[in-house]
Motif scaffolding. Structure first.
Motif, PDB file in Angstrom:
ATOM      1  N   VAL A   1      37.463  -8.691 -20.335  1.00 56.43           N
ATOM      2  CA  VAL A   1      38.446  -8.352 -21.357  1.00 56.43           C
ATOM      3  C   VAL A   1      37.918  -8.768 -22.731  1.00 56.43           C
ATOM      4  CG1 VAL A   1      40.743  -8.941 -22.254  1.00 56.43           C
ATOM      5  CG2 VAL A   1      40.449  -8.389 -19.827  1.00 56.43           C
ATOM      6  N   ARG A   2      37.364  -9.976 -22.811  1.00 58.33           N
ATOM      7  CA  ARG A   2      36.818 -10.467 -24.075  1.00 58.33           C
ATOM      8  C   ARG A   2      35.708  -9.560 -24.581  1.00 58.33           C
ATOM      9  NH1 ARG A   2      32.473 -12.862 -25.298  1.00 58.33           N
ATOM     10  NH2 ARG A   2      31.909 -13.399 -23.170  1.00 58.33           N
ATOM     11  N   GLN A   3      34.794  -9.179 -23.679  1.00 60.43           N
ATOM     12  CA  GLN A   3      33.676  -8.296 -24.052  1.00 60.43           C
ATOM     13  C   GLN A   3      34.194  -6.944 -24.547  1.00 60.43           C
ATOM     14  OE1 GLN A   3      30.387  -8.467 -24.241  1.00 60.43           O
ATOM     15  NE2 GLN A   3      30.032 -10.499 -23.417  1.00 60.43           N
ATOM     16  N   ALA A   4      35.191  -6.398 -23.819  1.00 60.46           N
ATOM     17  CA  ALA A   4      35.746  -5.097 -24.197  1.00 60.46           C
ATOM     18  C   ALA A   4      36.392  -5.163 -25.580  1.00 60.46           C
ATOM     19  CB  ALA A   4      36.760  -4.642 -23.151  1.00 60.46           C
ATOM     20  N   GLN A   5      37.143  -6.228 -25.830  1.00 58.16           N
ATOM     21  CA  GLN A   5      37.796  -6.380 -27.124  1.00 58.16           C
ATOM     22  C   GLN A   5      36.769  -6.556 -28.242  1.00 58.16           C
ATOM     23  OE1 GLN A   5      40.456  -9.611 -26.139  1.00 58.16           O
ATOM     24  NE2 GLN A   5      42.158  -8.201 -25.678  1.00 58.16           N
TER      25      GLN A   5
ATOM     26  N   ASP B   1      33.909  -5.247 -28.260  1.00 58.62           N
ATOM     27  CA  ASP B   1      33.295  -3.925 -28.437  1.00 58.62           C
ATOM     28  C   ASP B   1      34.278  -2.920 -29.038  1.00 58.62           C
ATOM     29  OD1 ASP B   1      30.952  -4.926 -27.402  1.00 58.62           O
ATOM     30  OD2 ASP B   1      31.264  -4.116 -25.387  1.00 58.62           O
ATOM     31  N   GLY B   2      35.516  -3.367 -29.351  1.00 58.49           N
ATOM     32  CA  GLY B   2      36.505  -2.507 -29.989  1.00 58.49           C
ATOM     33  C   GLY B   2      37.285  -1.621 -29.034  1.00 58.49           C
TER      34      GLY B   2
ATOM     35  N   TYR C   1      44.359  -5.971 -15.625  1.00 60.14           N
ATOM     36  CA  TYR C   1      43.884  -5.531 -16.925  1.00 60.14           C
ATOM     37  C   TYR C   1      43.307  -4.118 -16.800  1.00 60.14           C
ATOM     38  CZ  TYR C   1      44.180 -10.368 -18.475  1.00 60.14           C
ATOM     39  OH  TYR C   1      44.641 -11.617 -18.812  1.00 60.14           O
ATOM     40  N   VAL C   2      43.571  -3.290 -17.811  1.00 56.68           N
ATOM     41  CA  VAL C   2      43.013  -1.943 -17.858  1.00 56.68           C
ATOM     42  C   VAL C   2      42.252  -1.816 -19.178  1.00 56.68           C
ATOM     43  CG1 VAL C   2      43.498   0.529 -17.897  1.00 56.68           C
ATOM     44  CG2 VAL C   2      44.901  -0.999 -16.488  1.00 56.68           C
ATOM     45  N   ILE C   3      40.974  -1.455 -19.076  1.00 59.36           N
ATOM     46  CA  ILE C   3      40.136  -1.263 -20.252  1.00 59.36           C
ATOM     47  C   ILE C   3      40.042   0.231 -20.478  1.00 59.36           C
ATOM     48  CG2 ILE C   3      37.843  -1.606 -21.249  1.00 59.36           C
ATOM     49  CD1 ILE C   3      37.574  -4.082 -19.415  1.00 59.36           C
TER      50      ILE C   3
END
Length: 200
Positions: free
Chosen positions: A178-182, A184-185, A195-197
């Protein structure tokens, strides 16, 4: 070489004999047989040369390489893994180096730890850590890191990432994703406890 000459003479003789006896073989066919024989002869010569080269290379003596032992003292902690360090420590005095890690782990367990990883004592959630999250403590006496506490996701002194219990590790991985996805915008939402990315 004599074998090749005998084969050539034999084939030429057969062709001449067939021609003289009135066979239906034409001169063109006889020439083709002789040319084919010459091709086979060239193949045999190539094969013999290759075989000779292989035999020569096998009979040549091979170079001997001398192995020398390192002259550096590798018994210092700079060169040893934590496992080796323990094997060379006071814990080897009990039953010898082969049993030092076991003795060290037994001591850590007698002091309340669940197990050891290198010089770290591990305390797992639900066991030695009780209701607290799992953690590890670096316990090499006299080392500047002595007493350092590691949590799930931290890298221990041996280079391994501390994982704690399976549930703790899964939660850490999810939070890290989740942290990485956030970072990366990407948009991240929580639906039905997961969680859904969103990649769009």
């Amino acid at each position: 070489m004599k074998r090749k000459q005998l084969i050539a003479v034999s084939i030429l003789g057969i062709c001449l004999f067939a021609s003289a006896c009135g066979s239906n073989t034409t001169d063109t066919e006889t020439i083709a047989v002789v040319q084919n024989t010459e091709t086979q002869q060239a193949e045999i010569e190539t094969e013999n040369i290759s075989t000779e080269l292989v035999e020569e290379s096998l009979s040549e003596p091979t170079e001997q390489i001398e192995v020398t032992e390192p002259t550096t003292d590798t018994s210092t902690s700079e060169y040893l893994s934590e496992s080796d360090e323990i094997s060379h420590s006071k814990w080897a005095d009990i039953n010898g180096a082969w049993d030092a890690e076991h003795q060290y782990t037994l001591y850590a367990k007698s002091q309340g730890a669940d197990y050891t990883m290198g010089w770290c004592w591990i305390y797992e959630h639900g066991k030695a850590a009780g209701d607290q999250p799992s953690y590890a403590v670096y316990m090499k006496e006299g080392d500047p890191l002595y007493g350092t506490v590691y949590h799930v996701g931290d890298y221990l002194s041996i280079g391994t990432q501390f994982s704690g219990t399976n549930d703790e590790w899964e939660a850490f991985i999810a939070e890290d994703m989740v942290r990485q996805a956030q970072e990366d915008g990407l948009e991240v939402t929580e639906e039905d406890g997961a969680y859904v990315i969103h990649l769009d």
